[in-house]
Design a protein around this motif. Structure first.
Motif, PDB file in Angstrom:
ATOM      1  N   ILE A 124       9.071  -8.178 -23.594  1.00 28.67           N
ATOM      2  CA  ILE A 124       8.221  -7.545 -24.615  1.00 28.67           C
ATOM      3  C   ILE A 124       8.447  -6.035 -24.566  1.00 28.67           C
ATOM      4  O   ILE A 124       8.651  -5.391 -25.596  1.00 28.67           O
ATOM      5  CB  ILE A 124       6.728  -7.863 -24.376  1.00 28.67           C
ATOM      6  CG1 ILE A 124       6.468  -9.369 -24.474  1.00 28.67           C
ATOM      7  CG2 ILE A 124       5.833  -7.085 -25.324  1.00 28.67           C
ATOM      8  CD1 ILE A 124       6.584  -9.962 -25.832  1.00 28.67           C
ATOM      9  N   LYS A 125       8.402  -5.493 -23.367  1.00 21.81           N
ATOM     10  CA  LYS A 125       8.620  -4.048 -23.204  1.00 21.81           C
ATOM     11  C   LYS A 125       9.971  -3.619 -23.772  1.00 21.81           C
ATOM     12  O   LYS A 125      10.090  -2.541 -24.366  1.00 21.81           O
ATOM     13  CB  LYS A 125       8.549  -3.652 -21.730  1.00 21.81           C
ATOM     14  CG  LYS A 125       7.166  -3.742 -21.132  1.00 21.81           C
ATOM     15  CD  LYS A 125       7.225  -3.394 -19.649  1.00 21.81           C
ATOM     16  CE  LYS A 125       5.895  -3.559 -18.978  1.00 21.81           C
ATOM     17  NZ  LYS A 125       5.953  -3.295 -17.536  1.00 21.81           N
ATOM     18  N   ALA A 126      10.991  -4.464 -23.601  1.00 19.91           N
ATOM     19  CA  ALA A 126      12.346  -4.133 -24.073  1.00 19.91           C
ATOM     20  C   ALA A 126      12.519  -4.405 -25.568  1.00 19.91           C
ATOM     21  O   ALA A 126      13.543  -4.032 -26.137  1.00 19.91           O
ATOM     22  CB  ALA A 126      13.374  -4.930 -23.277  1.00 19.91           C
ATOM     23  N   GLY A 127      11.536  -5.054 -26.193  1.00 20.48           N
ATOM     24  CA  GLY A 127      11.643  -5.364 -27.617  1.00 20.48           C
ATOM     25  C   GLY A 127      12.452  -6.619 -27.908  1.00 20.48           C
ATOM     26  O   GLY A 127      12.718  -6.941 -29.056  1.00 20.48           O
ATOM     27  N   ARG A 128      12.841  -7.342 -26.882  1.00 24.23           N
ATOM     28  CA  ARG A 128      13.627  -8.568 -27.072  1.00 24.23           C
ATOM     29  C   ARG A 128      12.758  -9.686 -27.638  1.00 24.23           C
ATOM     30  O   ARG A 128      13.230 -10.540 -28.386  1.00 24.23           O
ATOM     31  CB  ARG A 128      14.257  -8.983 -25.748  1.00 24.23           C
ATOM     32  CG  ARG A 128      15.294 -10.041 -25.884  1.00 24.23           C
ATOM     33  CD  ARG A 128      16.187 -10.115 -24.651  1.00 24.23           C
ATOM     34  NE  ARG A 128      17.127 -11.212 -24.777  1.00 24.23           N
ATOM     35  CZ  ARG A 128      18.272 -11.148 -25.454  1.00 24.23           C
ATOM     36  NH1 ARG A 128      18.622 -10.040 -26.067  1.00 24.23           N
ATOM     37  NH2 ARG A 128      19.064 -12.204 -25.510  1.00 24.23           N
ATOM     38  N   LEU A 129      11.488  -9.686 -27.253  1.00 20.06           N
ATOM     39  CA  LEU A 129      10.512 -10.645 -27.776  1.00 20.06           C
ATOM     40  C   LEU A 129       9.287  -9.894 -28.274  1.00 20.06           C
ATOM     41  O   LEU A 129       8.986  -8.794 -27.793  1.00 20.06           O
ATOM     42  CB  LEU A 129      10.069 -11.641 -26.693  1.00 20.06           C
ATOM     43  CG  LEU A 129      11.085 -12.634 -26.164  1.00 20.06           C
ATOM     44  CD1 LEU A 129      10.482 -13.437 -25.013  1.00 20.06           C
ATOM     45  CD2 LEU A 129      11.565 -13.565 -27.260  1.00 20.06           C
ATOM     46  N   VAL A 130       8.582 -10.512 -29.202  1.00 21.70           N
ATOM     47  CA  VAL A 130       7.266 -10.043 -29.633  1.00 21.70           C
ATOM     48  C   VAL A 130       6.333 -11.248 -29.566  1.00 21.70           C
ATOM     49  O   VAL A 130       6.780 -12.392 -29.590  1.00 21.70           O
ATOM     50  CB  VAL A 130       7.282  -9.450 -31.069  1.00 21.70           C
ATOM     51  CG1 VAL A 130       8.107  -8.183 -31.123  1.00 21.70           C
ATOM     52  CG2 VAL A 130       7.766 -10.457 -32.095  1.00 21.70           C
ATOM     53  N   MET A 131       5.044 -10.980 -29.443  1.00 17.43           N
ATOM     54  CA  MET A 131       4.066 -12.061 -29.329  1.00 17.43           C
ATOM     55  C   MET A 131       3.139 -12.066 -30.533  1.00 17.43           C
ATOM     56  O   MET A 131       2.699 -11.024 -31.001  1.00 17.43           O
ATOM     57  CB  MET A 131       3.198 -11.885 -28.084  1.00 17.43           C
ATOM     58  CG  MET A 131       3.936 -11.935 -26.805  1.00 17.43           C
ATOM     59  SD  MET A 131       3.648 -13.472 -25.972  1.00 17.43           S
ATOM     60  CE  MET A 131       4.437 -13.103 -24.419  1.00 17.43           C
ATOM     61  N   GLU A 132       2.849 -13.261 -30.981  1.00 17.19           N
ATOM     62  CA  GLU A 132       1.837 -13.481 -32.011  1.00 17.19           C
ATOM     63  C   GLU A 132       0.720 -14.263 -31.328  1.00 17.19           C
ATOM     64  O   GLU A 132       0.949 -15.364 -30.818  1.00 17.19           O
ATOM     65  CB  GLU A 132       2.440 -14.288 -33.160  1.00 17.19           C
ATOM     66  CG  GLU A 132       1.480 -14.560 -34.280  1.00 17.19           C
ATOM     67  CD  GLU A 132       2.143 -15.394 -35.370  1.00 17.19           C
ATOM     68  OE1 GLU A 132       1.534 -16.403 -35.769  1.00 17.19           O
ATOM     69  OE2 GLU A 132       3.256 -15.049 -35.804  1.00 17.19           O
ATOM     70  N   LEU A 133      -0.486 -13.719 -31.291  1.00 12.94           N
ATOM     71  CA  LEU A 133      -1.594 -14.289 -30.522  1.00 12.94           C
ATOM     72  C   LEU A 133      -2.651 -14.916 -31.427  1.00 12.94           C
ATOM     73  O   LEU A 133      -2.999 -14.341 -32.468  1.00 12.94           O
ATOM     74  CB  LEU A 133      -2.229 -13.196 -29.659  1.00 12.94           C
ATOM     75  CG  LEU A 133      -1.285 -12.516 -28.664  1.00 12.94           C
ATOM     76  CD1 LEU A 133      -1.935 -11.280 -28.071  1.00 12.94           C
ATOM     77  CD2 LEU A 133      -0.862 -13.470 -27.578  1.00 12.94           C
ATOM     78  N   HIS A 134      -3.174 -16.072 -30.984  1.00  8.19           N
ATOM     79  CA  HIS A 134      -4.202 -16.779 -31.746  1.00  8.19           C
ATOM     80  C   HIS A 134      -5.226 -17.385 -30.784  1.00  8.19           C
ATOM     81  O   HIS A 134      -4.831 -17.996 -29.780  1.00  8.19           O
ATOM     82  CB  HIS A 134      -3.586 -17.920 -32.558  1.00  8.19           C
ATOM     83  CG  HIS A 134      -2.588 -17.471 -33.556  1.00  8.19           C
ATOM     84  ND1 HIS A 134      -2.948 -17.042 -34.812  1.00  8.19           N
ATOM     85  CD2 HIS A 134      -1.237 -17.343 -33.482  1.00  8.19           C
ATOM     86  CE1 HIS A 134      -1.853 -16.701 -35.468  1.00  8.19           C
ATOM     87  NE2 HIS A 134      -0.809 -16.866 -34.683  1.00  8.19           N
ATOM     88  N   PRO A 135      -6.521 -17.284 -31.085  1.00 14.96           N
ATOM     89  CA  PRO A 135      -7.518 -17.996 -30.285  1.00 14.96           C
ATOM     90  C   PRO A 135      -7.291 -19.495 -30.472  1.00 14.96           C
ATOM     91  O   PRO A 135      -6.944 -19.951 -31.567  1.00 14.96           O
ATOM     92  CB  PRO A 135      -8.856 -17.548 -30.864  1.00 14.96           C
ATOM     93  CG  PRO A 135      -8.555 -16.873 -32.146  1.00 14.96           C
ATOM     94  CD  PRO A 135      -7.114 -16.561 -32.204  1.00 14.96           C
ATOM     95  N   TRP A 136      -7.467 -20.258 -29.398  1.00 12.69           N
ATOM     96  CA  TRP A 136      -7.171 -21.692 -29.453  1.00 12.69           C
ATOM     97  C   TRP A 136      -8.177 -22.449 -28.610  1.00 12.69           C
ATOM     98  O   TRP A 136      -8.666 -21.962 -27.587  1.00 12.69           O
ATOM     99  CB  TRP A 136      -5.749 -21.923 -28.934  1.00 12.69           C
ATOM    100  CG  TRP A 136      -5.263 -23.321 -29.067  1.00 12.69           C
ATOM    101  CD1 TRP A 136      -4.989 -23.993 -30.222  1.00 12.69           C
ATOM    102  CD2 TRP A 136      -4.977 -24.227 -28.006  1.00 12.69           C
ATOM    103  NE1 TRP A 136      -4.544 -25.259 -29.932  1.00 12.69           N
ATOM    104  CE2 TRP A 136      -4.516 -25.430 -28.587  1.00 12.69           C
ATOM    105  CE3 TRP A 136      -5.043 -24.132 -26.614  1.00 12.69           C
ATOM    106  CZ2 TRP A 136      -4.145 -26.536 -27.830  1.00 12.69           C
ATOM    107  CZ3 TRP A 136      -4.667 -25.236 -25.862  1.00 12.69           C
ATOM    108  CH2 TRP A 136      -4.224 -26.427 -26.468  1.00 12.69           C
ATOM    109  N   TYR A 137      -8.489 -23.657 -29.026  1.00 10.83           N
ATOM    110  CA  TYR A 137      -9.452 -24.528 -28.365  1.00 10.83           C
ATOM    111  C   TYR A 137      -8.714 -25.781 -27.917  1.00 10.83           C
ATOM    112  O   TYR A 137      -8.144 -26.501 -28.746  1.00 10.83           O
ATOM    113  CB  TYR A 137     -10.543 -24.866 -29.385  1.00 10.83           C
ATOM    114  CG  TYR A 137     -11.729 -25.646 -28.903  1.00 10.83           C
ATOM    115  CD1 TYR A 137     -12.575 -25.142 -27.939  1.00 10.83           C
ATOM    116  CD2 TYR A 137     -12.033 -26.876 -29.480  1.00 10.83           C
ATOM    117  CE1 TYR A 137     -13.694 -25.854 -27.536  1.00 10.83           C
ATOM    118  CE2 TYR A 137     -13.154 -27.590 -29.092  1.00 10.83           C
ATOM    119  CZ  TYR A 137     -13.975 -27.078 -28.118  1.00 10.83           C
ATOM    120  OH  TYR A 137     -15.094 -27.780 -27.731  1.00 10.83           O
TER     121      TYR A 137
END
Length: 160
Positions: A124-137
């Motif tokens: 993530i720091k290197a920009g190789r990946l990005v995260m998409e976050l969602h609340p989940w049950y």
């Protein structure tokens, strides 16, 4: 996607209708383990709140093969650390070569907590990946998956 969302709304409606049905009060399912449910912080349905992360291709994918391999090794070590801390209950890659590279399921209450944890990932720091976050049950039993996994693992994935 619309069909999925529609089905999700129906499922949630059914869940809520059961929740508020007075005839369901004080019914305890056979096999219920109150001690385990308490330990895993399960609600009355055996479920818990999590944050799910979709790991996607980042904008910076031009690293040479040695740098990319080192980032991947550090990425896997970070996953292990988060799992050991009890913050990450599930992680894994997808087998296709699509835009979404993998998932994480964080055992945290808020998107903000998960965002802080994602910033510890070297990819993530290197920009190789990005995260998409969602609340989940999901099932509170997921919190036991890392301990079970250790009994099945012949080799540590970061030691390849």
């Amino acid at each position: 996607m619309k069909l999925f969302k529609y089905g999700l709304f129906i499922a949630m409606g059914m869940l809520l209708s059961c929740r508020f049905n007075p005839s369901n009060e004080n019914k305890i399912k056979k096999g219920y383990n109150a001690e385990l449910a308490t330990k895993l912080k399960a609600d009355q349905y055996g479920m818990s709140k999590y944050v799910m992360a979709f790991l996607k291709r980042g904008p910076v994918r031009n690293q040479d093969s040695i740098t990319a391999a080192n980032l991947q090794k550090s990425h896997l070590e970070n996953i292990e650390r988060l799992a050991e801390e009890g913050k990450l209950v599930l992680a894994g890659p997808f087998f296709d070569d699509g835009e979404i590279r993998g998932i994480y399921i964080f055992d945290v209450e808020t998107i903000e907590e998960a965002q802080t944890l994602t910033q510890t990932d070297p990819t993530i720091k290197a920009g190789r990946l990005v995260m998409e976050l969602h609340p989940w049950y999901g099932s509170a039993a997921l919190k036991q998956i890392n301990e079970l996994h250790k009994t099945l693992q012949k080799q540590n994935v970061s030691e390849q």
